[in-house]
Enzyme design. Structure first.
Site, PDB file in Angstrom:
ATOM      1  N   SER A  64       0.812  -1.214   0.000  1.00 24.04           N
ATOM      2  CA  SER A  64       0.000   0.000   0.000  1.00 24.04           C
ATOM      3  C   SER A  64       0.848   1.267   0.000  1.00 24.04           C
ATOM      4  O   SER A  64       1.600   1.526  -0.926  1.00 24.04           O
ATOM      5  CB  SER A  64      -0.963  -0.046   1.191  1.00 24.04           C
ATOM      6  N   ASP A  75      -2.464   6.294  -3.401  1.00 25.04           N
ATOM      7  CA  ASP A  75      -1.344   5.642  -2.728  1.00 25.04           C
ATOM      8  C   ASP A  75      -0.768   4.573  -3.647  1.00 25.04           C
ATOM      9  O   ASP A  75      -1.179   4.434  -4.798  1.00 25.04           O
ATOM     10  CB  ASP A  75      -1.767   5.068  -1.372  1.00 25.04           C
ATOM     11  N   ASP A 127      -0.944   1.400  -4.020  1.00 25.48           N
ATOM     12  CA  ASP A 127      -1.740   0.339  -4.640  1.00 25.48           C
ATOM     13  C   ASP A 127      -3.102   0.821  -5.111  1.00 25.48           C
ATOM     14  O   ASP A 127      -3.910   0.027  -5.584  1.00 25.48           O
ATOM     15  CB  ASP A 127      -1.882  -0.863  -3.703  1.00 25.48           C
ATOM     16  N   ASP A 183      -5.838   2.068  -3.606  1.00 30.06           N
ATOM     17  CA  ASP A 183      -7.109   1.945  -2.898  1.00 30.06           C
ATOM     18  C   ASP A 183      -7.415   3.157  -2.024  1.00 30.06           C
ATOM     19  O   ASP A 183      -8.471   3.222  -1.404  1.00 30.06           O
ATOM     20  CB  ASP A 183      -7.180   0.652  -2.081  1.00 30.06           C
TER      21      ASP A 183
END
Length: 448
Positions: free
Chosen positions: A104, A243, A245, A247
Site C-alpha cells: 500500500s 497511494d 496500490d 485503494d
C-alpha cells in the site's frame, strides 16, 4: 474477535526478506490458498495475481505462482494493477480468489499480500483461519497431471478503465477541468492518466515513473507537498493523489489545501442525500473527525463509527444497509459502485458531484467545520498491542481523556500494518490538543 497468527487488518505485511515477507513463506502461503480453494471440488480453482510496482513483487509473484500451481490451482497473472482492479477482475473473470502483492502506502522495502474472495471482497475470518491452518500443514505437490497452469491476462487495463468509467453517468465529462494527478510511482501510474484523459481532463502528472524503488517516495497520498505545490504553480482546479496500490485517494483544492477522506465523505454524503442516492448509514471510524459527525448530523444524515480499517467499515456498511463509508486516510467505500475501497472510482464520484453542482472543491466543503486533530506515530519495538495494556500508558490515557472531556476525544491504538502505536487527539482548542498529545506521546515513548 479471532486472534490471527499471520493476518493483520489488511492481509499480511512486513519488511521484505524478514519473517512472513520472505519467498519461502509466500511459497507456502500460495500452496495453502490453493489447497483451501480446492477442497470439495473436482475442477481446478483459478486465482488472479496482481501487484504494485515495488521491485520485490517479481519475487513474490513467482513464489505465489509456484505454490498455487503445486496445489493444483490455475493462475492468471495480471501484472501491476491497482488493488481494487484485482477485486473487480476477480469477480468479472469468475476467479475463485484474487491476490494482490502490495504494501500500500509503505516504502519499497516493505511488501505484503492481500486476498479477495470470488465476489471481489476481503476474505472473511473463517477463510483466513483455514488458510492459516493449511500453512502449518506439509507442503502439497499434486500428481503431475493435476498441476495448475499459468497464463497472463492481456486485457485487464481496458476492462478496469471501462469499469471505472461506468461508475459515473454516461454523459459525464471532465472537459474544461485542469487536474494534477499524483500516482505515487505505484499501481495507478499507467491507468489513471489514461482514464482521466479519456474523460477529457487537462492533466499534469507526477509520480508516474516507477523504477521499483521509488514507490511512495515523497509522492502519493501520504506526501501531498509536491501535489499541493504543483496545483498552485500550474493553476489547476484541484489535485488528486493515490497511494501505492490505488485503494486510497486524497485531494487538494485549487489553493493546495489538503482535502482528506473525512472531507470527501462529507462532499459525497451531502450530495447523495440531496439526490436520493444515499442509503442507510454513513460509516466512519473511531478516527473520523468529530466535525464530520456534527456536519452530517445537521443534515439529518445518520453516522456511525467502526473500528479503524476498511474491512471494518465495509462490515458496518453491510450490517447497516449503507453504501458510503471511509477513513480520513482516503480509504473510501462506495458500495453501489465497487466492492472495496477504490481510489480512482472514489475520485470520479467526487468529480461527478462537483460537475453536477457547479462547485469548486473548496465550495463543496463550506458546510464542514472540523475540529483540530493530530496523530503521531510512536515506534514500538515489541508487539504494538502490548502498549495499550501497560499500566502507565493506561493511566496517561485516562488523564488525557479527562483533559479534553466535552471538548474533544483521545485515541491510542496499535497499528495493524506497522510497528507503531498511533496516538490521536482532537479538541476544539489547538493549544489544548497539542499539550494533551505531547504529554501522552511522551509517556508512550518512555514505556517503549
Amino acid at each position: 474477535m479471532r486472534v490471527s497468527r499471520y493476518f493483520g487488518t489488511d492481509g499480511i505485511r512486513g519488511r521484505v526478506g524478514q519473517g512472513l515477507i520472505s519467498a519461502d513463506f509466500v511459497l507456502r502461503l500460495g500452496n495453502a490458498l490453493g489447497r483451501v480453494l480446492a477442497q470439495g471440488r473436482d475442477t481446478r480453482p483459478m486465482v488472479l495475481i496482481g501487484k504494485d510496482t515495488r521491485i520485490s513483487g517479481y519475487m513474490f509473484e513467482s513464489a505465489l505462482e509456484a505454490g498455487l500451481v503445486a496445489a493444483g490451482a490455475d493462475v492468471q497473472l495480471i501484472g501491476p494493477m491497482p488493488t481494487p482492479a484485482i477485486a473487480f477482475l476477480t469477480n468479472t473473470l469468475r476467479a475463485d480468489a484474487g491476490v494482490v502483492i502490495s504494501a500500500s502506502h509503505n516504502p519499497h522495502d516493505d511488501n505484503g499480500i492481500k486476498f479477495f474472495s470470488a465476489m471481489g471482497e476481503k476474505l472473511d475470518d473463517a477463510t483466513e483461519a483455514a488458510i492459516e491452518a493449511a500453512i502449518e500443514a506439509p507442503f502439497l505437490t499434486v500428481d503431475s497431471e493435476y498441476l495448475g497452469k499459468v497464463k497472463r491476462t492481456r486485457d485487464a487495463i481496458g476492462r478496469y478503465i471501462e469499469f471505472s468509467k461506468a461508475s459515473v453517468p454516461r454523459g459525464f465529462t471532465l472537459r474544461g477541468l485542469k487536474l494534477v494527478l499524483d500516482c505515487a510511482h505505484g499501481a495507478t501510474y499507467h491507468i489513471a492518466p489514461m482514464l482521466f484523459r479519456e474523460l477529457g481532463a487537462e492533466l499534469v502528472t507526477i509520480g508516474v515513473d516507477p523504477d521499483g524503488l521509488n514507490i511512495n517516495a515523497g509522492v502519493g497520498s501520504t506526501h501531498l507537498e509536491t501535489l499541493a505545490a504543483t496545483v498552485r504553480e500550474s493553476g489547476a482546479d484541484l489535485g488528486i493523489a493515490f497511494d501505492g496500490d490505488g485503494d486510497r485517494v486524497l485531494m487538494t483544492d485549487a489553493q493546495g489545501r489538503t482535502v482528506d477522506g473525512d472531507d470527501l465523505l462529507y462532499v459525497l454524503a451531502r450530495a447523495w442525500r440531496a439526490s436520493g442516492r444515499l442509503k442507510g448509514t454513513v460509516v466512519g471510524t473511531l478516527m473520523s473527525n468529530y466535525g464530520l459527525e456534527q456536519a452530517l448530523g445537521t443534515l439529518g444524515i445518520p453516522f456511525i463509527r467502526a473500528r479503524v480499517g476498511d474491512r471494518y467499515v465495509h462490515q458496518a456498511l453491510v450490517e447497516s444497509g449503507g453504501v458510503l463509508g471511509g477513513e480520513a486516510s482516503g480509504h473510501l467505500l462506495c458500495l453501489d459502485r465497487a466492492t472495496t475501497g477504490d481510489g480512482i472510482v472514489s475520485a470520479l464520484q467526487v468529480l461527478e458531484v462537483l460537475r453536477h453542482e457547479g462547485l469548486t472543491l473548496s465550495q463543496a466543503l463550506l458546510g464542514l467545520h472540523k475540529v483540530p486533530q493530530k496523530t503521531v506515530n510512536v515506534c514500538w519495538s515489541g508487539p504494538a498491542r502490548a502498549a495499550v495494556e501497560m499500566p502507565e500508558v493506561r493511566q496517561a490515557l485516562v488523564e488525557a481523556q479527562a483533559a479534553v472531556q466535552g471538548r474533544g476525544r483521545v485515541f491510542l491504538r496499535p497499528s495493524g500494518t506497522e510497528p507503531v502505536v498511533r496516538i490521536t487527539v482532537e479538541a476544539d482548542d489547538v493549544v489544548l490538543m497539542q499539550q494533551t498529545l505531547d504529554r501522552l506521546a511522551d509517556v508512550v515513548r518512555d514505556a517503549a
